[in-house]
Design a protein around this motif. Structure first.
Motif, mmCIF file in Angstrom:
data_model
loop_
_atom_site.group_PDB
_atom_site.id
_atom_site.type_symbol
_atom_site.label_atom_id
_atom_site.label_comp_id
_atom_site.label_asym_id
_atom_site.label_seq_id
_atom_site.Cartn_x
_atom_site.Cartn_y
_atom_site.Cartn_z
ATOM 1 N N VAL A 48 1.259 21.328 -0.027
ATOM 2 C CA VAL A 48 1.298 19.764 -0.306
ATOM 3 C C VAL A 48 2.000 19.251 0.811
ATOM 4 C CG1 VAL A 48 -0.112 20.261 -2.676
ATOM 5 C CG2 VAL A 48 2.617 19.735 -1.679
ATOM 6 N N GLN A 53 -3.412 11.772 -1.770
ATOM 7 C CA GLN A 53 -3.661 13.862 -1.021
ATOM 8 C C GLN A 53 -4.358 13.712 -0.374
ATOM 9 O OE1 GLN A 53 -3.250 13.179 -5.335
ATOM 10 N NE2 GLN A 53 -0.966 12.790 -4.975
ATOM 11 N N GLU A 72 2.283 16.322 -6.072
ATOM 12 C CA GLU A 72 3.327 16.564 -5.306
ATOM 13 C C GLU A 72 4.629 16.502 -5.805
ATOM 14 O OE1 GLU A 72 1.436 14.534 -0.812
ATOM 15 O OE2 GLU A 72 0.923 13.353 -3.084
ATOM 16 N N ARG A 105 7.526 12.344 -3.451
ATOM 17 C CA ARG A 105 6.582 11.250 -2.640
ATOM 18 C C ARG A 105 6.442 9.912 -3.504
ATOM 19 N NH1 ARG A 105 2.957 8.859 -0.293
ATOM 20 N NH2 ARG A 105 1.136 9.428 -0.492
#
Length: 333
Positions: free
Chosen positions: A32, A155, A187, A191
């Motif tokens: 990710v 995302q 995540e 983030r």
């Protein structure tokens, strides 16, 4: 207790066995983070819509109150004479083709429970498609809009965005703050430093962690007939069956208890597909559910089934912050 339920419990309450999942978490984090870095460097093919796009998303798996906030944002935009539309993945839906423009009479099994709820309650233009850019393109081809709200999609970096709003359940928080599958995060927690605003659903006041928001129960609506009643229709101490197939069923059950009712709780998986047998109990007590669940039960509903309508109430601080951001986004218009 099902394995998925035990795993969620471990994320939020702790369990030594999660250590075995750390290698998988490390791999997940790498994937990710690499995807986000490609987006930031402009290496990922990303669609930039000709109108502003606002993401309303999660950093955790499970429900945090996105749908009520999107309904609030729709009203907020319309009060400013802004033409707004919504795109969604349409989780659980099986339309004949993608993308699909959702109509008010579409069944939840066809388009997904959340899109069905949004269109029936607000009549907002809405297109579903797992490929968010394609959904936005069809939405704009069908309607002249001033901005687009994206239900979830934090995302999904194939869709460029102008604002990122992230919801967090204030009571559950971020659990053990680890990524999938060792924790509930989609995540890494870092983030949150790059999103535009964090809203804490259930918080009583704004803080350094984010703006406060709560869900205000407003009325009871009969699932079968659509009849509306005030919350006082059921007196304090009323026993009832409480059904919830949402990301955090306990939040709904707590709401009923705060209304001084005595729910017999029945938790189902998020986006559960109900049958009449699932909601058949050996008594004559009323059955209460969420609005998201109700859209899937209308075809076989009984007269003693009700849902609790709720409205999002973000803090004055968030409204002031959003006013300033909208002034910047739409200054040219």
């Amino acid at each position: 207790m099902k394995f998925a339920d035990r795993l969620v419990q471990a994320w939020y309450e702790g369990h030594a066995g999660l250590v075995a999942l750390w290698p998988l978490e490390k791999l997940y984090r790498a994937v990710v983070q690499r995807k986000r870095q490609r987006f930031l460097r402009g290496e990922l093919d990303s669609y930039r819509a000709p109108v502003p796009v606002i993401i309303v998303g999660n950093i955790t798996v499970g429900g945090t109150g996105k749908t009520p906030l999107i309904l609030w944002l729709i009203d907020y935009c319309r009060a400013r004479n802004l033409r707004v539309g919504v795109v969604s993945r349409g989780y659980g839906g099986q339309p004949a083709q993608w993308p699909w423009t959702v109509q008010a009479d579409d069944e939840a099994a066809l388009v997904g429970d959340e899109p069905a709820l949004l269109v029936r309650r607000s009549a907002v233009p809405l297109v579903i498609d797992p490929q968010r850019p394609r959904a936005v393109q069809q939405l704009l081809a069908e309607h002249e809009l001033d901005l687009v709200l994206c239900d979830d999609g934090l995302q999904h970096y194939q869709l460029a965005r102008d604002l990122e709003l992230v919801l967090i359940d204030a009571q559950r928080g971020l659990g053990n703050q680890r990524c999938l599958p060792a924790g509930p995060l989609r995540e890494p927690v870092e983030r949150l430093q790059s999103v535009d605003a964090v809203l804490l659903n259930g918080a009583t006041e704004d803080s350094v962690q984010g703006f406060s928001m709560f869900l205000q129960p407003t009325q009871l609506i009969n699932v079968k007939t659509g009849a509306r009643q005030p919350l006082e229709y059921f007196p304090a101490g009323q026993r009832m069956h409480a059904v919830a197939g949402i990301g955090n069923p306990q939040r709904f059950f707590n709401t009923l208890k705060q209304l001084h009712w005595h729910p017999i709780t029945h938790a189902f998986a998020d986006h559960a597909e109900f049958t009449a047998a699932d909601l058949s109990f050996d008594d004559d007590l009323p059955v209460l559910m969420t609005e998201k669940d109700a859209v899937k039960c209308q075809a076989f509903a009984q007269e003693r089934w009700w849902y609790v309508a709720v409205d999002a109430q973000p803090s004055a601080g968030f409204v002031q912050w959003l006013n300033a951001r909208f002034e910047t986004m739409f200054r040219a218009t």
